[in-house]
Design a protein around this motif. Structure first.
Motif: not given
Length: 205
Positions: A114-130
């Motif tokens: 899932d992380a690889k697919r998101m990165h291939e679209r040019g996106n990253v996810v920042t911030g925090r998860v609670v």
């Protein structure tokens, strides 16, 4: 004028007999030669009663509850798992490998894919998860591979999808849940506790 007392006199003997046995014992440790004695055998009935602190030290500690320890360790592992998920999704270069310390099998492969697919679209996810209100729904530590099942309210409202090139927030569906129930299974492997399953339920919490 103070009356002098001769060594060995009856007055000296009276004073020595008046000293508690514990003080005489301390005095013995300070003497470099010779011995020391109270002059009579100790009567067990006259031994001082143990103090409250001494009784506390003698009281055996409560046995460790293995099931409660397992629950605590499983929850701690699950929280660390999500901390590593944050790093994985924020790393577009794919250098973060810390997730492997907390998750195995299909759960690890799914997260990495899932992380690889998101990165291939040019996106990253920042911030925090609670991980909010993690609750143990079952715990079985007597099986060959002990496991603990958890139900948590996952809060991703501060986890932002960002276009890596423009540094601007990516467009997301307005119906996206930012707080939802997630059910997880954590097992104790020889290397330590590991998440083996993490399933969002699509239910708001």
């Amino acid at each position: 004028m103070t009356q002098s007392v001769r060594p060995g006199s009856s007055e000296v003997r009276k004073r020595n007999h008046a000293l508690p046995a514990t003080l005489l014992a301390v005095a013995c440790t300070l003497v470099t030669v010779g011995g020391c004695s109270t002059g009579k055998a100790e009567d067990p009935k006259e031994s001082p009663a143990p103090t409250a602190s001494a009784k506390a030290k003698q009281t055996p500690s409560a046995p460790v509850d293995a099931t409660e320890t397992a629950k605590t360790d499983a929850i701690a592992t699950y929280k660390k798992y999500w901390q590593e998920m944050e790093r994985l999704y924020a790393d577009i270069d794919g250098n973060e490998k810390g997730l492997e310390q907390y998750v195995v099998g299909a759960a690890l492969k799914n997260a990495e894919a899932d992380a690889k697919r998101m990165h291939e679209r040019g996106n990253v996810v920042t911030g925090r998860v609670v991980v909010d209100r993690p609750t143990v729904t079952s715990a079985d530590i007597n099986r060959k591979i002990p496991n603990v099942m958890l139900s948590s309210c996952l809060d991703v409202s501060e986890w932002k999808v960002i276009d890596h090139a423009t540094k601007k927030p990516a467009a997301l569906p307005s119906t996206r849940l930012t707080r939802y129930i997630i059910v997880s299974t954590v097992e104790r492997w020889p290397e330590g506790w590991r998440v083996i399953r993490d399933e969002p339920k699509g239910q708001k919490c």
